[in-house]
Design a protein around this motif. Structure first.
Motif, PDB file in Angstrom:
ATOM      1  N   VAL A  92      -3.893 -48.010 -33.988  1.00 26.99           N
ATOM      2  CA  VAL A  92      -4.007 -48.975 -35.321  1.00 26.99           C
ATOM      3  C   VAL A  92      -5.280 -47.907 -35.651  1.00 26.99           C
ATOM      4  O   VAL A  92      -4.901 -47.862 -37.477  1.00 26.99           O
ATOM      5  N   LEU A  93      -5.989 -47.449 -35.317  1.00 24.80           N
ATOM      6  CA  LEU A  93      -7.509 -46.647 -36.213  1.00 24.80           C
ATOM      7  C   LEU A  93      -6.805 -45.271 -36.627  1.00 24.80           C
ATOM      8  O   LEU A  93      -6.843 -45.243 -37.710  1.00 24.80           O
ATOM      9  N   GLU A  94      -5.586 -44.975 -35.745  1.00 29.18           N
ATOM     10  CA  GLU A  94      -5.256 -43.327 -36.268  1.00 29.18           C
ATOM     11  C   GLU A  94      -3.738 -43.942 -37.085  1.00 29.18           C
ATOM     12  O   GLU A  94      -4.207 -42.826 -37.916  1.00 29.18           O
ATOM     13  N   SER A  95      -3.467 -45.125 -36.967  1.00 25.62           N
ATOM     14  CA  SER A  95      -2.232 -45.560 -38.197  1.00 25.62           C
ATOM     15  C   SER A  95      -3.094 -45.756 -39.263  1.00 25.62           C
ATOM     16  O   SER A  95      -2.810 -45.030 -40.083  1.00 25.62           O
ATOM     17  N   PHE A  96      -4.289 -46.140 -39.082  1.00 26.61           N
ATOM     18  CA  PHE A  96      -4.568 -46.485 -40.226  1.00 26.61           C
ATOM     19  C   PHE A  96      -4.946 -45.458 -41.341  1.00 26.61           C
ATOM     20  O   PHE A  96      -4.646 -45.295 -43.031  1.00 26.61           O
ATOM     21  N   ILE A  97      -5.731 -44.550 -40.874  1.00 22.22           N
ATOM     22  CA  ILE A  97      -6.137 -43.268 -41.445  1.00 22.22           C
ATOM     23  C   ILE A  97      -5.137 -42.351 -41.986  1.00 22.22           C
ATOM     24  O   ILE A  97      -4.861 -42.231 -43.544  1.00 22.22           O
ATOM     25  N   TYR A  98      -3.638 -42.382 -41.852  1.00 23.52           N
ATOM     26  CA  TYR A  98      -2.251 -42.139 -41.974  1.00 23.52           C
ATOM     27  C   TYR A  98      -1.801 -42.351 -43.387  1.00 23.52           C
ATOM     28  O   TYR A  98      -1.644 -42.036 -44.189  1.00 23.52           O
ATOM     29  N   MET A  99      -1.647 -44.038 -42.798  1.00 18.04           N
ATOM     30  CA  MET A  99      -2.029 -44.868 -44.155  1.00 18.04           C
ATOM     31  C   MET A  99      -2.414 -45.066 -44.980  1.00 18.04           C
ATOM     32  O   MET A  99      -1.862 -45.115 -46.530  1.00 18.04           O
ATOM     33  N   ALA A 100      -3.682 -44.758 -44.657  1.00 16.54           N
ATOM     34  CA  ALA A 100      -4.455 -44.110 -46.659  1.00 16.54           C
ATOM     35  C   ALA A 100      -4.130 -43.106 -46.881  1.00 16.54           C
ATOM     36  O   ALA A 100      -4.102 -43.745 -48.413  1.00 16.54           O
TER      37      ALA A 100
END
Length: 146
Positions: A92-100
């Motif tokens: 979810v932390l990795e996803s958060f970066i891509y999401m941003a």
């Protein structure tokens, strides 16, 4: 692997409803959360449950402050928590970066389509698209690194 397929299906439903109705429905999120915890517990025992719970908390926390300040809907917060519950806190932390990054690109698109920043103030966008895009990018990166 079945967890990835299930998550992708849920993300697909949430993207469609967010684009069409500007809502991410609890009737999709809550049963999916139960499925995430049950699947992770069945596949990983207590450790699987812990990973799902920690992922849920981290995913929820990441978007809580933007929600509190009105920059995000509650459905977006729950969707990010769902991603964490399915795949854990690191994912979810990795996803958060891509999401941003994806969210920024979408915001630039809105600004361009509205004819400038001033015309875009107060205009929301279906951020579930960015959340789903971030999760898909993280899944793709996991697959290519293996």
């Amino acid at each position: 692997m079945p967890i990835n397929v299930i998550l992708l299906m849920i993300l697909g439903v949430c993207v469609v409803t967010d684009i069409r109705k500007r809502k991410i429905y609890n009737k999709v999120i809550f049963p999916s959360l139960i499925a995430a915890f049950v699947l992770n517990t069945a596949l990983g025992g207590f450790r699987g449950f812990e990973e799902a719970f920690l992922g849920f908390i981290v995913g929820f926390a990441l978007l809580l402050i933007p929600y509190i300040f009105g920059g995000m809907g509650a459905g977006d917060v729950k969707l990010m928590a769902l991603v964490g519950a399915f795949k854990g806190y690191e994912f979810v932390l990795e996803s958060f970066i891509y999401m941003a990054v994806i969210g920024g690109i979408l915001a630039i698109g809105v600004i361009i389509m509205r004819g400038g920043f001033r015309n875009s103030l107060g205009v929301g966008m279906p951020y579930g698209v960015a959340i789903a895009g971030g999760a898909v990018m993280a899944l793709l990166m996991d697959v290519t690194l293996l």
